[in-house]
Scaffold this motif. Sequence first.
Motif, short mmCIF file in Angstrom:
data_model
loop_
_atom_site.label_atom_id
_atom_site.label_comp_id
_atom_site.label_asym_id
_atom_site.label_seq_id
_atom_site.Cartn_x
_atom_site.Cartn_y
_atom_site.Cartn_z
N THR A 1 75.52 153.59 -26.82
CA THR A 1 75.81 154.18 -25.51
C THR A 1 74.80 153.69 -24.46
O THR A 1 74.45 154.41 -23.53
N ALA B 1 67.12 153.41 -30.44
CA ALA B 1 67.00 153.11 -31.86
C ALA B 1 68.09 152.17 -32.35
O ALA B 1 68.23 151.95 -33.55
N CYS B 2 68.88 151.63 -31.45
CA CYS B 2 70.00 150.76 -31.81
C CYS B 2 70.94 151.50 -32.77
O CYS B 2 71.37 150.98 -33.79
N ALA B 3 71.24 152.75 -32.43
CA ALA B 3 72.01 153.57 -33.35
C ALA B 3 73.16 154.31 -32.67
O ALA B 3 73.76 155.18 -33.28
N CYS B 4 73.48 153.98 -31.40
CA CYS B 4 74.52 154.77 -30.75
C CYS B 4 75.49 153.96 -29.90
O CYS B 4 76.60 154.39 -29.67
N GLU C 1 72.03 157.72 -26.04
CA GLU C 1 71.86 158.90 -26.89
C GLU C 1 70.77 158.78 -27.95
O GLU C 1 70.11 159.75 -28.27
N CYS C 2 70.62 157.59 -28.51
CA CYS C 2 69.67 157.49 -29.62
C CYS C 2 68.29 157.09 -29.13
O CYS C 2 67.39 156.84 -29.93
#
Lengths: 116, 343
Positions: free
Chosen positions: A46, A41-44, A37-38
């Motif tokens: 998923t 950006a190592c932010a989700c 999903e991100c």
Amino acid sequence: MFVTVHMPDGATHRLEALEGWRVMEVIRDWGLPIKAECGGACACATCHVWVGEEWLAKLVPPTAEELEMLDGAFQVDERSRLCCQIIMSKELDGLVVELAPESLADAPPERLAVGG
Amino acid sequence: MQASEASTDVIIVGAGPVGLFAVFELGLAKLKAHVVDILDKPGGQCAELYPEKPIYDIPGLPFCTGQELTDRLLEQIRPFEPVFHFGEMVEALTRTVDGKWRLTTDTGRVLIAPVVVIAAGGGSFVPKRPPIPGIEAYEGKSVFYAVRRIDAFRGRRIVIAGGGDSALDWTVNLAPMAGQLTLVHRRPEFRAAPDTVRKMRELEEQGLVRFELGQPAELKGSDGKLDAVVIKRTDGSTFDIESDTLLPFFGLTMKLGPIANFGLNLNENLIPVDTAKFETSTQAVFAIGDINSYSGKLKLILSGFHEAALMAQAAHRYVHPDKTLRFQYTTSSSELQRLLKVA
Ligand SMILES: Cc1cc2nc3c(=O)[nH]c(=O)nc-3n(C[C@H](O)[C@H](O)[C@H](O)COP(=O)(O)OP(=O)(O)OC[C@H]3O[C@@H](n4cnc5c(N)ncnc54)[C@H](O)[C@@H]3O)c2cc1C
Ligand code: FES
């Protein structure tokens, strides 16, 4: 160089990869249904994969940020990585990963137009 | 549940960057807007997924973070006094007898307007559901992804799973009134405010919280009534925690959600629109930003901004069919500058 991906439904794909690309991008750009999903950006969390045991030592260890983000994944074990944080290199030619079920997208992303 | 009803010119579903900028373009056309988002804050993906990461392709802004862009958009739209409804899921869209739109949210709120703008991006941000077999049957009875009324958990034997702010906050808040509370996390480190972690550790020392290393793997119970949560340790071994309530907090994921049931045309979870007005195949319902699709679509913030500008022109015709909208520049129009509260 190649990456082998085992999908949650049991299918296996051998994907050509380019040096410097994130494994998540390789999977996504070949049109396989990975959530990611991100967008890397190592932010989700998923883009969770289990890495083949024999490859673990060859990987650059996860950063603190990746370990924190893995808290948002399920069935995490010592083979768990966020594959947007694995960058393809010669040493990783042949890498084997298994996509975690929660990282499977509902619908495949649009196929990238490939020239030539 | 307090039902409340309001009328406005335009209802915007989604407070991502594109929904926010739509307030601006509508405002220049003298249209008032209400904005609904399931998140508890504005900014959509920019605020939820990458608040601290850089964006380099906003025209005229060589660099800003996701949060900075959100803050600047909020500043830019402030003169138009949008009404925000955060923490609410838009659940249904129906026609009223006089041809307006009636939108309802999961808190029972009703909004009425002649125009609806869907700026739902990648979908609504909803809690991640653990891949535990049969968990659906327990949801709403024994498994909850959010706490609305603390009181409902009094005396319960609770397992909280996760290691972020939500897990830690609810551990600290529910421990004093729970019958028993166990926090389960895969590692001893937490990604939460240090102060909350300290409070959790204090409660642990007082015996009000039990902390276990592991991850929920299985649920035991029947008819949605939970008896125990099976926890898997890192070494693969398992143990049971007797409990009647599981609160999993593993962050959010994007799901199209109720928009799928609005009766709009959908193509692979996107809403097809025309490229002159960005209107859907349903009259007076527009779709802008990441949620729409058309030939050549790029999922970029700047594309969404352009879509918002053209949408506002067409929205004006629906709200004020008798008036024409004059094309003006903010630089030189005293009327627009009055609207912007700078003149
Ligand atoms: C890591 C990352 C980096 C990016 N970098 C860039 C970049 O550099 N440049 C660029 O142009 N773009 C970038 N993007 C893409 C950009 O963030 C998106 O294009 C943009 O957020 C889309 O905005 P939006 O307002 O359409 O939707 P979103 O930002 O997705 O917001 C939609 C909102 O609608 C809400 N919502 C949906 N359905 C409902 C409902 N039924 N009820 C209530 N609320 C609902 C959601 O909760 C959400 O808050 C990036 C994206 C990511 C993930
Ligand atoms: S794609 Fe989001 S963390 Fe990897």
